[in-house]
Write a protein that holds these residues in place. Structure first.
Motif, PDB file in Angstrom:
ATOM      1  N   ALA A 214      -7.172  -0.782   3.903  1.00  0.00           N
ATOM      2  CA  ALA A 214      -5.724  -0.594   3.749  1.00  0.00           C
ATOM      3  C   ALA A 214      -5.065   0.050   4.963  1.00  0.00           C
ATOM      4  O   ALA A 214      -3.832   0.019   5.085  1.00  0.00           O
ATOM      5  N   THR A 218      -0.639  -4.117   4.654  1.00  0.00           N
ATOM      6  CA  THR A 218       0.329  -3.726   3.639  1.00  0.00           C
ATOM      7  C   THR A 218      -0.379  -3.562   2.293  1.00  0.00           C
ATOM      8  O   THR A 218      -1.524  -4.004   2.110  1.00  0.00           O
ATOM      9  N   PHE A 219       0.313  -2.957   1.369  1.00  0.00           N
ATOM     10  CA  PHE A 219      -0.228  -2.793   0.021  1.00  0.00           C
ATOM     11  C   PHE A 219      -0.607  -4.142  -0.577  1.00  0.00           C
ATOM     12  O   PHE A 219      -1.705  -4.319  -1.109  1.00  0.00           O
ATOM     13  N   GLN A 220       0.287  -5.115  -0.483  1.00  0.00           N
ATOM     14  CA  GLN A 220       0.024  -6.405  -1.110  1.00  0.00           C
ATOM     15  C   GLN A 220      -1.113  -7.149  -0.436  1.00  0.00           C
ATOM     16  O   GLN A 220      -1.914  -7.814  -1.104  1.00  0.00           O
ATOM     17  N   THR A 222      -3.718  -5.824   0.940  1.00  0.00           N
ATOM     18  CA  THR A 222      -4.956  -5.203   0.470  1.00  0.00           C
ATOM     19  C   THR A 222      -5.261  -5.609  -0.960  1.00  0.00           C
ATOM     20  O   THR A 222      -6.415  -5.930  -1.305  1.00  0.00           O
TER      21      THR A 222
END
Length: 261
Positions: A214, A218-220, A222
């Protein structure tokens, strides 16, 4: 000196690594390469679950890069070994917890070595500094990591000015987890290590791989890797007997029996 400067001890599933290179536990290329080999061995040994890294007796956890070697013309960007400087910060695939027991001054690369660990316990005699600016060089790993670990402007002050940070300030900014009386540092580190050694190793591995993945995504991005089965440690966990054991133990209101399988 290489491996002669490093003391290792196995205590059950706990692996203790002591950098013992008087007077300041400075790290030259040979010592760094030896540390990399030692930590790679820890990574690859399934009987070892958690490591503690600390400094030998004296005032220093580590003074970082050996400036005496630098004065003799040894470049600080030459071959540090498989794990990068200090054996940890670039070691690939290290999915086990590592505790830093900072027993004294953590300076330059010594500070970076502590930042490479997952948990930092500090003696009440610990201090931190990044004096590379005064030696005309770059604290490269700290420049990458420290502004993400504490307020940006404070991190930049440490990097640009090279001032000392007392252990209380480090705790205030969340750089260290806990301040411990000096004579209780190793007992406390071993207490935390024993807690982790008895924990769910497959979960720890997944946590470390996800966190590492991560860092630059980005969060998405990952989450897409996790949900798409692209992270090996997560897939191993989701298909493990330990995953089922955790659910059964929770439902039965009993302690789980982790097998690492």
């Amino acid at each position: 000196m290489g491996k002669e400067a490093i003391k290792v001890e196995r205590r059950g599933a706990v692996f203790e690594v002591t950098l013992d290179r008087p007077k300041a536990n400075a790290i030259d290329n040979e010592t760094s390469r030896a540390m990399g080999d030692i930590f790679a061995g820890f990574r690859d040994d399934p009987s070892l679950h958690v490591a503690i890294v600390t400094g030998g007796t004296g005032r220093f956890f580590s003074a970082g890069w050996d400036l005496k070697a630098a004065a003799e013309g040894v470049r600080p960007d030459s071959d540090y070994g498989v794990g990068g400087f200090g054996g940890l910060q670039e070691l690939p695939g290290l999915n086990k917890p590592v505790i830093a027991a900072v027993n004294g001054m953590a300076v330059g690369g010594g500070f970076e070595l502590a930042l490479s660990c997952d948990i930092i316990l500090a003696s009440d005699q610990a201090r931190f500094a990044l004096p590379e600016i005064k030696a005309g060089t770059l604290a490269d790993a700290a420049t990458v990591k420290l502004p993400k670990r504490m307020p940006y402007h404070v991190a930049m002050e440490l990097l640009l000015v090279g001032r000392w940070m007392e252990v209380e300030e480090a705790k205030h900014w969340g750089v260290v987890n806990e301040i411990v009386p000096h004579d209780q540092l190793m007992p406390r580190a071993r207490e935390v290590a024993d807690l982790l050694a008895a924990g769910p190793q497959l979960v720890f591995a997944a946590i470390k791989e996800v966190a590492r993945t991560a860092e630059n995504r980005t969060f998405q991005e990952t989450m897409d890797l996790i949900n798409g089965g692209k992270l090996a440690t997560v897939q191993r966990l989701y298909n493990s007997a330990d995953q089922l054991e955790g659910a059964k133990a929770f439902a039965a209101k009993r302690g789980p029996e982790w097998k690492g399988q």
